[in-house]
Design a protein around this motif. Structure first.
Motif, PDB file in Angstrom:
ATOM      1  N   ALA A 228       5.300  42.930  13.150  1.00  0.00           N
ATOM      2  CA  ALA A 228       6.173  42.564  12.028  1.00  0.00           C
ATOM      3  C   ALA A 228       5.557  41.439  11.206  1.00  0.00           C
ATOM      4  N   TRP A 229       5.027  40.420  11.897  1.00  0.00           N
ATOM      5  CA  TRP A 229       4.425  39.283  11.189  1.00  0.00           C
ATOM      6  C   TRP A 229       3.171  39.701  10.426  1.00  0.00           C
ATOM      7  N   THR A 230       2.459  40.709  10.945  1.00  0.00           N
ATOM      8  CA  THR A 230       1.292  41.218  10.225  1.00  0.00           C
ATOM      9  C   THR A 230       1.673  41.633   8.811  1.00  0.00           C
ATOM     10  N   VAL A 231       2.848  42.259   8.689  1.00  0.00           N
ATOM     11  CA  VAL A 231       3.319  42.714   7.377  1.00  0.00           C
ATOM     12  C   VAL A 231       3.932  41.567   6.588  1.00  0.00           C
ATOM     13  N   THR A 232       4.863  40.859   7.204  1.00  0.00           N
ATOM     14  CA  THR A 232       5.602  39.827   6.464  1.00  0.00           C
ATOM     15  C   THR A 232       4.726  38.637   6.086  1.00  0.00           C
ATOM     16  N   MET A 233       3.629  38.419   6.853  1.00  0.00           N
ATOM     17  CA  MET A 233       2.727  37.310   6.525  1.00  0.00           C
ATOM     18  C   MET A 233       1.480  37.803   5.810  1.00  0.00           C
ATOM     19  N   LYS A 234       1.569  39.030   5.274  1.00  0.00           N
ATOM     20  CA  LYS A 234       0.544  39.579   4.370  1.00  0.00           C
ATOM     21  C   LYS A 234      -0.861  39.581   4.987  1.00  0.00           C
ATOM     22  N   LEU A 235      -0.968  40.155   6.185  1.00  0.00           N
ATOM     23  CA  LEU A 235      -2.255  40.360   6.859  1.00  0.00           C
ATOM     24  C   LEU A 235      -2.986  39.040   7.130  1.00  0.00           C
ATOM     25  N   GLN A 236      -2.248  38.008   7.492  1.00  0.00           N
ATOM     26  CA  GLN A 236      -2.897  36.738   7.834  1.00  0.00           C
ATOM     27  C   GLN A 236      -3.862  36.984   8.993  1.00  0.00           C
ATOM     28  N   PRO A 237      -5.144  36.611   8.859  1.00  0.00           N
ATOM     29  CA  PRO A 237      -6.172  37.001   9.836  1.00  0.00           C
ATOM     30  C   PRO A 237      -5.846  36.671  11.288  1.00  0.00           C
ATOM     31  N   ILE A 238      -5.314  35.480  11.568  1.00  0.00           N
ATOM     32  CA  ILE A 238      -5.054  35.111  12.965  1.00  0.00           C
ATOM     33  C   ILE A 238      -3.955  35.986  13.554  1.00  0.00           C
ATOM     34  N   ILE A 239      -2.972  36.359  12.752  1.00  0.00           N
ATOM     35  CA  ILE A 239      -1.883  37.214  13.238  1.00  0.00           C
ATOM     36  C   ILE A 239      -2.420  38.604  13.567  1.00  0.00           C
ATOM     37  N   VAL A 240      -3.231  39.163  12.682  1.00  0.00           N
ATOM     38  CA  VAL A 240      -3.791  40.503  12.892  1.00  0.00           C
ATOM     39  C   VAL A 240      -4.723  40.510  14.097  1.00  0.00           C
ATOM     40  N   THR A 241      -5.516  39.445  14.253  1.00  0.00           N
ATOM     41  CA  THR A 241      -6.450  39.362  15.385  1.00  0.00           C
ATOM     42  C   THR A 241      -5.699  39.261  16.711  1.00  0.00           C
ATOM     43  N   ILE A 242      -4.664  38.438  16.762  1.00  0.00           N
ATOM     44  CA  ILE A 242      -3.854  38.332  17.988  1.00  0.00           C
ATOM     45  C   ILE A 242      -3.181  39.675  18.279  1.00  0.00           C
TER      46      ILE A 242
ATOM     47  N   TRP B  14     -11.900  39.187  13.983  1.00  0.00           N
ATOM     48  CA  TRP B  14     -11.971  38.164  12.930  1.00  0.00           C
ATOM     49  C   TRP B  14     -12.847  38.642  11.768  1.00  0.00           C
ATOM     50  N   VAL B  15     -13.920  39.363  12.102  1.00  0.00           N
ATOM     51  CA  VAL B  15     -14.764  39.967  11.052  1.00  0.00           C
ATOM     52  C   VAL B  15     -13.951  40.963  10.235  1.00  0.00           C
ATOM     53  N   SER B  16     -13.267  41.847  10.939  1.00  0.00           N
ATOM     54  CA  SER B  16     -12.519  42.910  10.267  1.00  0.00           C
ATOM     55  C   SER B  16     -11.368  42.364   9.437  1.00  0.00           C
ATOM     56  N   THR B  17     -10.604  41.438  10.004  1.00  0.00           N
ATOM     57  CA  THR B  17      -9.419  40.939   9.296  1.00  0.00           C
ATOM     58  C   THR B  17      -9.775  40.040   8.120  1.00  0.00           C
ATOM     59  N   ASN B  18     -11.003  39.513   8.121  1.00  0.00           N
ATOM     60  CA  ASN B  18     -11.460  38.715   6.986  1.00  0.00           C
ATOM     61  C   ASN B  18     -12.329  39.521   6.032  1.00  0.00           C
ATOM     62  N   TYR B  19     -12.460  40.831   6.308  1.00  0.00           N
ATOM     63  CA  TYR B  19     -13.253  41.728   5.456  1.00  0.00           C
ATOM     64  C   TYR B  19     -14.683  41.197   5.296  1.00  0.00           C
TER      65      TYR B  19
ATOM     66  N   TYR C  52     -13.816  29.315  10.665  1.00  0.00           N
ATOM     67  CA  TYR C  52     -12.929  29.434  11.820  1.00  0.00           C
ATOM     68  C   TYR C  52     -11.713  28.522  11.750  1.00  0.00           C
ATOM     69  N   VAL C  53     -11.247  28.288  10.526  1.00  0.00           N
ATOM     70  CA  VAL C  53      -9.919  27.693  10.355  1.00  0.00           C
ATOM     71  C   VAL C  53      -8.930  28.825  10.625  1.00  0.00           C
ATOM     72  N   LEU C  54      -8.172  28.716  11.700  1.00  0.00           N
ATOM     73  CA  LEU C  54      -7.379  29.853  12.161  1.00  0.00           C
ATOM     74  C   LEU C  54      -6.109  30.072  11.332  1.00  0.00           C
ATOM     75  N   TRP C  55      -5.429  28.996  10.988  1.00  0.00           N
ATOM     76  CA  TRP C  55      -4.152  29.167  10.294  1.00  0.00           C
ATOM     77  C   TRP C  55      -4.368  29.055   8.788  1.00  0.00           C
ATOM     78  N   ARG C  56      -4.539  30.170   8.141  1.00  0.00           N
ATOM     79  CA  ARG C  56      -4.746  30.220   6.694  1.00  0.00           C
ATOM     80  C   ARG C  56      -4.441  31.619   6.191  1.00  0.00           C
ATOM     81  N   GLU C  57      -4.220  31.738   4.897  1.00  0.00           N
ATOM     82  CA  GLU C  57      -3.959  33.034   4.296  1.00  0.00           C
ATOM     83  C   GLU C  57      -5.247  33.840   4.191  1.00  0.00           C
ATOM     84  N   LEU C  58      -5.114  35.137   4.067  1.00  0.00           N
ATOM     85  CA  LEU C  58      -6.266  36.015   3.900  1.00  0.00           C
ATOM     86  C   LEU C  58      -7.020  35.645   2.628  1.00  0.00           C
ATOM     87  N   GLY C  59      -8.339  35.430   2.777  1.00  0.00           N
ATOM     88  CA  GLY C  59      -9.178  35.130   1.620  1.00  0.00           C
ATOM     89  C   GLY C  59      -9.087  33.698   1.137  1.00  0.00           C
TER      90      GLY C  59
END
Length: 354
Positions: free
Chosen positions: A148-162, A213-218, A243-250
């Motif tokens: 759910a957070w993957t969607v609501t947090m707009k593919l935030q890399p750390i969420i998708v990786t976890i 992390w590679v994939s989620t950060n494109y 490797y700043v974990l808590w940040r928006e995609l891009g």
């Protein structure tokens, strides 16, 4: 909508349940775990396909799609978004990919919930504690939250990786649950093999996390050649932002656009650490080949390692073709599965308990 989604999830689980019910296997519970394990492996691969086709926001809300249980009912909203931005994250095709992924996840969740129910119902007649099945159910709930957070947090890399790592942990625990339904090995394994196996599994999970992390950060094409990276053995690296974990995609942690040097760093670290993983897992597989009952699994590890090397390099040289990228993700999941089987077989050995 929630009732409709639940019905769809159960319908997706009907075929695997039929396989269990009509199986000639005497231990139906073991068969249920095996089928759930198979579906979980497929779900992980389909999740990679969802991510790699940029379909993670194909339905920009959760758990439904524009408040509906399926893309048919939300067709007008999806089509309007696609017309506004044809190459954007919301299209009819991407919506279906995302929702099928969710339906499969719900069916796996239902099967794991069924396992837990049976484990507690028959806890007095079964030789194993129901807590492993319960742990799986809890993990599935946590995994659903990260979905759910993957969607609501707009593919935030750390969420998708976890989300990816949790899926692999669930896969590993299902392997453990499935294998303990079989007779235990009586082989006496070497001290080195026994003690390197857990380390190999942890190192593999680290590498999968780096790959996620590679994939989620494109960052898959941040280095366009191999074995060099953009013509350099060691390119200019930017660990400060990579490797700043808590940040928006891009974005960086401060909200600025993520510099390309950070993407290069993310890619380079993954491909460099891959050689450490390759060497350790190959050595562990070499040790495993010395025992008759782990030889086949060890050969499987060696074969998948070779496949991972080929698909990883091919992904770069062929500019990230979808089929090869999905196969590379499938190989990572398969290595987790094989190492989980090896770890259980060795750790549960009767001969090693003395």
């Amino acid at each position: 909508m929630l009732i409709q989604l639940a019905i769809i999830g159960i319908l997706f689980a009907v075929i695997p349940l039929a396989v269990v019910l009509f199986s000639k296997e005497q231990n139906k519970y073991k068969k249920l775990i095996a089928v759930t394990l198979f579906l979980t492996f497929d779900l992980i691969i389909f999740g990679a396909f969802t991510r790699l086709t940029d379909s993670g926001l194909g339905c920009p809300d959760w758990p439904g799609c524009y408040g509906e249980a399926n893309p048919f009912q939300a067709h007008s909203e999806i089509k309007a978004a696609e017309t506004l931005l044809p190459t954007g994250p919301v299209t009819v095709a991407k919506a279906w990919v995302e929702m099928i992924h969710r339906y499969l996840a719900m069916s796996v969740g239902f099967l794991i919930m069924l396992q837990m129910g049976i484990a507690w119902w028959k806890r007095k007649t079964r030789p194993f504690s129901p807590w492993l099945a319960t742990s799986l159910f809890v993990l599935v709930g946590i995994q659903g939250a990260f979905g759910a957070w993957t969607v609501t947090m707009k593919l935030q890399p750390i969420i998708v990786t976890i989300h990816l790592i949790l899926a692999l942990i669930i896969l590993s625990l299902l392997v453990w649950a499935w294998q303990r339904e079989s007779p235990r090995s009586t082989t006496k394994y070497s001290f080195k093999f026994r003690n390197l196996l857990p380390l190999a599994f942890i190192v593999l999970l680290m590498q999968v996390a780096l790959g996620g992390w590679v994939s989620t950060n494109y960052a898959a094409l941040a280095c366009h050649d191999y074995p060099l990276c953009n013509g350099e053995v060691v390119p200019q690296l930017d660990f400060e932002h990579a490797y700043v974990l808590w940040r928006e995609l891009g974005r960086t942690g401060s909200g600025d656009f993520l510099p390309f040097s950070a993407l290069i760093t993310i890619h380079w670290v993954h491909r460099t650490f891959a050689w450490v993983v390759f060497a350790l897992l190959a050595y562990v597989a070499y040790l495993g080949r010395k025992h008759a009952d782990t030889k086949t699994l060890s050969n499987g590890v060696l074969a998948v390692l070779l496949m991972q090397l080929i698909t990883g390099v091919a992904t770069i040289y062929f500019s990230w073709p979808l089929a090869i990228a999905v196969l590379h993700n499938a190989g990572a999941a398969l290595l987790v599965l094989l190492l989980s089987m090896l770890n259980y077989r060795v750790r549960s050995s009767v001969a090693n308990e003395s």
